[in-house]
Design a protein around this motif. Structure first.
Motif, PDB file in Angstrom:
ATOM      1  N   GLY A  51      10.549   9.593  -8.951  1.00 54.17           N
ATOM      2  CA  GLY A  51      11.834   9.507  -9.636  1.00 54.17           C
ATOM      3  C   GLY A  51      12.844   8.795  -8.760  1.00 54.17           C
ATOM      4  N   GLY A  52      13.943   8.374  -9.358  1.00 51.34           N
ATOM      5  CA  GLY A  52      14.968   7.640  -8.637  1.00 51.34           C
ATOM      6  C   GLY A  52      15.895   8.543  -7.838  1.00 51.34           C
ATOM      7  N   PRO A  53      16.831   7.931  -7.092  1.00 49.93           N
ATOM      8  CA  PRO A  53      17.758   8.705  -6.257  1.00 49.93           C
ATOM      9  C   PRO A  53      18.589   9.708  -7.047  1.00 49.93           C
ATOM     10  CG  PRO A  53      17.802   6.392  -5.650  1.00 49.93           C
ATOM     11  CD  PRO A  53      16.978   6.481  -6.899  1.00 49.93           C
ATOM     12  N   ARG A  76       9.695  -1.731  -5.911  1.00 56.82           N
ATOM     13  CA  ARG A  76       8.501  -2.329  -5.311  1.00 56.82           C
ATOM     14  C   ARG A  76       7.595  -1.255  -4.731  1.00 56.82           C
ATOM     15  NH1 ARG A  76       6.897  -4.534  -0.334  1.00 56.82           N
ATOM     16  NH2 ARG A  76       5.425  -6.254  -0.574  1.00 56.82           N
ATOM     17  N   THR A  77       8.159  -0.313  -3.986  1.00 57.65           N
ATOM     18  CA  THR A  77       7.308   0.731  -3.409  1.00 57.65           C
ATOM     19  C   THR A  77       6.787   1.671  -4.484  1.00 57.65           C
ATOM     20  OG1 THR A  77       9.285   2.022  -2.864  1.00 57.65           O
ATOM     21  CG2 THR A  77       8.340   0.658  -1.117  1.00 57.65           C
ATOM     22  N   LEU A  78       7.574   1.880  -5.547  1.00 59.78           N
ATOM     23  CA  LEU A  78       7.073   2.671  -6.674  1.00 59.78           C
ATOM     24  C   LEU A  78       5.865   1.977  -7.295  1.00 59.78           C
ATOM     25  CD1 LEU A  78       7.220   5.015  -8.674  1.00 59.78           C
ATOM     26  CD2 LEU A  78       8.898   3.683  -9.989  1.00 59.78           C
ATOM     27  N   ALA A  79       5.908   0.651  -7.386  1.00 59.54           N
ATOM     28  CA  ALA A  79       4.754  -0.083  -7.912  1.00 59.54           C
ATOM     29  C   ALA A  79       3.513   0.187  -7.066  1.00 59.54           C
ATOM     30  CB  ALA A  79       5.050  -1.581  -7.947  1.00 59.54           C
ATOM     31  N   GLY A  80       3.681   0.260  -5.750  1.00 57.13           N
ATOM     32  CA  GLY A  80       2.564   0.567  -4.886  1.00 57.13           C
ATOM     33  C   GLY A  80       2.007   1.958  -5.128  1.00 57.13           C
ATOM     34  N   VAL A  81       2.902   2.934  -5.331  1.00 55.51           N
ATOM     35  CA  VAL A  81       2.472   4.299  -5.621  1.00 55.51           C
ATOM     36  C   VAL A  81       1.722   4.344  -6.952  1.00 55.51           C
ATOM     37  CG1 VAL A  81       3.263   6.648  -6.132  1.00 55.51           C
ATOM     38  CG2 VAL A  81       4.304   5.363  -4.255  1.00 55.51           C
ATOM     39  N   LEU A  82       2.245   3.666  -7.958  1.00 59.64           N
ATOM     40  CA  LEU A  82       1.591   3.657  -9.265  1.00 59.64           C
ATOM     41  C   LEU A  82       0.251   2.933  -9.215  1.00 59.64           C
ATOM     42  CD1 LEU A  82       4.660   2.881 -11.578  1.00 59.64           C
ATOM     43  CD2 LEU A  82       3.657   5.109 -11.041  1.00 59.64           C
ATOM     44  N   ALA A  83       0.181   1.871  -8.421  1.00 58.61           N
ATOM     45  CA  ALA A  83      -1.071   1.108  -8.316  1.00 58.61           C
ATOM     46  C   ALA A  83      -2.186   1.945  -7.714  1.00 58.61           C
ATOM     47  CB  ALA A  83      -0.847  -0.151  -7.485  1.00 58.61           C
ATOM     48  N   GLY A  84      -1.837   2.895  -6.855  1.00 57.05           N
ATOM     49  CA  GLY A  84      -2.850   3.730  -6.233  1.00 57.05           C
ATOM     50  C   GLY A  84      -3.254   4.940  -7.052  1.00 57.05           C
ATOM     51  N   ALA A  85      -2.602   5.163  -8.188  1.00 51.67           N
ATOM     52  CA  ALA A  85      -2.857   6.359  -8.995  1.00 51.67           C
ATOM     53  C   ALA A  85      -4.042   6.158  -9.929  1.00 51.67           C
ATOM     54  CB  ALA A  85      -1.609   6.720  -9.802  1.00 51.67           C
ATOM     55  N   SER A  86      -4.693   7.276 -10.244  1.00 55.10           N
ATOM     56  CA  SER A  86      -5.765   7.242 -11.240  1.00 55.10           C
ATOM     57  C   SER A  86      -5.201   7.161 -12.650  1.00 55.10           C
ATOM     58  CB  SER A  86      -6.638   8.491 -11.112  1.00 55.10           C
ATOM     59  OG  SER A  86      -7.187   8.588  -9.821  1.00 55.10           O
ATOM     60  N   GLY A 128      10.693  12.050  -5.165  1.00 50.20           N
ATOM     61  CA  GLY A 128      11.959  11.718  -5.806  1.00 50.20           C
ATOM     62  C   GLY A 128      12.942  11.093  -4.834  1.00 50.20           C
ATOM     63  N   GLY A 129      13.496   9.927  -5.204  1.00 53.52           N
ATOM     64  CA  GLY A 129      14.489   9.250  -4.388  1.00 53.52           C
ATOM     65  C   GLY A 129      13.934   8.511  -3.190  1.00 53.52           C
ATOM     66  N   ARG A 130      12.619   8.445  -3.049  1.00 51.40           N
ATOM     67  CA  ARG A 130      12.021   7.852  -1.846  1.00 51.40           C
ATOM     68  C   ARG A 130      11.387   6.487  -2.105  1.00 51.40           C
ATOM     69  NH1 ARG A 130       8.118  12.203   0.708  1.00 51.40           N
ATOM     70  NH2 ARG A 130       7.925  10.510   2.261  1.00 51.40           N
ATOM     71  N   PRO A 167       0.835  -1.205   0.000  1.00 52.05           N
ATOM     72  CA  PRO A 167       0.000   0.000   0.000  1.00 52.05           C
ATOM     73  C   PRO A 167       0.865   1.248   0.000  1.00 52.05           C
ATOM     74  CG  PRO A 167       0.021  -1.038   2.172  1.00 52.05           C
ATOM     75  CD  PRO A 167       0.710  -1.989   1.236  1.00 52.05           C
ATOM     76  N   ALA A 168       0.383   2.289  -0.686  1.00 49.80           N
ATOM     77  CA  ALA A 168       1.198   3.495  -0.869  1.00 49.80           C
ATOM     78  C   ALA A 168       0.700   4.668  -0.044  1.00 49.80           C
ATOM     79  CB  ALA A 168       1.212   3.891  -2.350  1.00 49.80           C
ATOM     80  N   GLY A 169      -0.263   4.420   0.851  1.00 50.83           N
ATOM     81  CA  GLY A 169      -0.886   5.518   1.578  1.00 50.83           C
ATOM     82  C   GLY A 169       0.089   6.401   2.329  1.00 50.83           C
ATOM     83  N   GLU A 170       1.067   5.800   2.993  1.00 53.03           N
ATOM     84  CA  GLU A 170       2.010   6.590   3.778  1.00 53.03           C
ATOM     85  C   GLU A 170       2.841   7.503   2.898  1.00 53.03           C
ATOM     86  OE1 GLU A 170       4.414   4.316   6.388  1.00 53.03           O
ATOM     87  OE2 GLU A 170       2.727   3.377   7.438  1.00 53.03           O
ATOM     88  N   LEU A 171       3.161   7.068   1.719  1.00 57.78           N
ATOM     89  CA  LEU A 171       3.973   7.882   0.816  1.00 57.78           C
ATOM     90  C   LEU A 171       3.132   8.873   0.030  1.00 57.78           C
ATOM     91  CD1 LEU A 171       6.529   5.351  -0.727  1.00 57.78           C
ATOM     92  CD2 LEU A 171       7.077   7.364   0.627  1.00 57.78           C
TER      93      LEU A 171
END
Length: 357
Positions: free
Chosen positions: A220-222, A246-256, A240-242, A173-177
């Protein structure tokens, strides 16, 4: 008796993600375990693919750019790893401009008894099953389908319930980010400059999206933190850099929706089923490399002078294929995707192309 089959894709993260359906086809065979061979840039993606038991990492001197020297030590390292993994069979996945034969030679010397690949060049005894591109299958098809044709040549096919989309093992889940509420992701980075939309265009798009009522998350990457800070400005949330992959996949999965160029996160977005606004430079063909089987808005002049050049640095002054795409066009594309105006039509996903002058 369990077979351990090596599937090789010695490229970057996006290439490995596109090999995912072919990996699942191999893994679906009875009593089969898949060992995935990746280059260093693809290893993180390899660990995310369903059906993979083990990931081996090795830098192929005929694939990597910049290419490392060919040394007996490096070749022996791969050969030893293949022997330790007890590989009985291998399927080598490549793009149209790559030869599978150097890897086939190493695998043969490592004792692999059966090797399958697509090769324009005569393979002699290096391949047991050889497909000839342009004869056994057309080159102008999505890369994921090219890989599936190679695995199917030796009987590895997806089960009927598998629709062939890109997939991941699971996403956090990407909620925290990303924070609460709906959002759109803007990913401004690209592996090579020829595929990048200008940074200030991205920044303007973030401002316009925010003004239109969208909450924008910039990823974005580091090595891209200066870029993401510029693009996010005061309107967007800068991640960026965070994130790792795997966590980027979570952020993308939560996007419209995701706004991204032809780079690995575009295929990561497809793997989590998120609609994509693809800022696609025609240095490689979109029919092969556009995000696969997701709602898609393809922006960029696909008939520009740089078409099919495979250039890493734009060969045309002013980068017209992408610089001609306006931030307003990106906002309109996001609106079509998020309001369902874009249709889900074909098995390859929607391709609502916007051609710029």
């Amino acid at each position: 008796m369990t077979r351990r089959i090596l599937v090789a894709r010695l490229d970057s993260a996006g290439d490995v993600l596109l090999a995912g359906p072919a990996v699942r086809a191999v893994a679906a065979a009875p009593a089969t375990r898949v060992v995935l061979l990746c280059g260093p840039q693809g290893t993180e993606a390899g660990h995310l693919l369903p059906g993979v038991e083990t990931v081996l990492t090795w830098t192929g001197p005929w694939v990597a750019d910049p290419a490392p020297p060919v040394t007996a030590t490096a070749v022996a390292e791969l050969s030893d790893a293949v022997r330790r993994a007890a590989i009985s069979e291998a399927v080598i996945l490549t793009s149209f401009h790559q030869s599978p034969l150097p890897l086939a030679l190493v695998l043969r010397l490592a004792g692999v008894r059966r090797i399958t690949a697509a090769s324009v060049d005569y393979p002699g005894s290096l391949l047991d099953t050889r497909l000839t591109p342009g004869e056994d299958f057309p080159e102008d098809q999505p890369e994921a389908e090219r890989a599936l044709r190679i695995t199917a040549a030796v009987g590895f096919r997806l089960p009927p319930e598998d629709d062939g989309r890109l997939r991941l093992r699971g996403t956090p889940p990407a909620g925290e980010l990303a924070g609460g509420g709906p959002y759109v992701v803007v990913h401004p980075g690209a592996a090579v400059s020829a595929r990048a939309w200008p940074a200030l265009h991205h920044a303007a798009a973030v401002e316009l999206l925010t003004a239109a009522g969208y909450r924008v998350v910039v990823t974005g990457g580091p090595a891209e933190t200066r870029l993401t800070a510029t693009v996010a400005g005061v309107a967007g949330l800068d991640l960026g850099g965070r994130t790792d992959l795997r966590t980027l996949a979570g952020v993308l999965a939560g996007a419209s929706a995701v706004v991204v160029g032809n780079t690995g996160p575009a295929h990561l977005a497809a793997a989590v089923g998120t609609p994509v606004v693809s800022l696609f430079a025609p240095v490689v063909p979109a029919i092969r490399w556009a995000p696969y089987k997701v709602p898609l808005e393809l922006l960029g002049d696909q008939n520009a002078t740089c078409r099919l050049s495979r250039a890493r640095i734009c060969p045309v002054p002013g980068h017209p294929c992408l610089s001609g795409v306006t931030p307003e066009q990106v906002v309109e594309a996001v609106h079509r995707l998020t309001t369902g105006v874009a249709s889900l039509g074909t098995r390859r996903g929607t391709r609502s192309e916007t051609r710029t002058a």
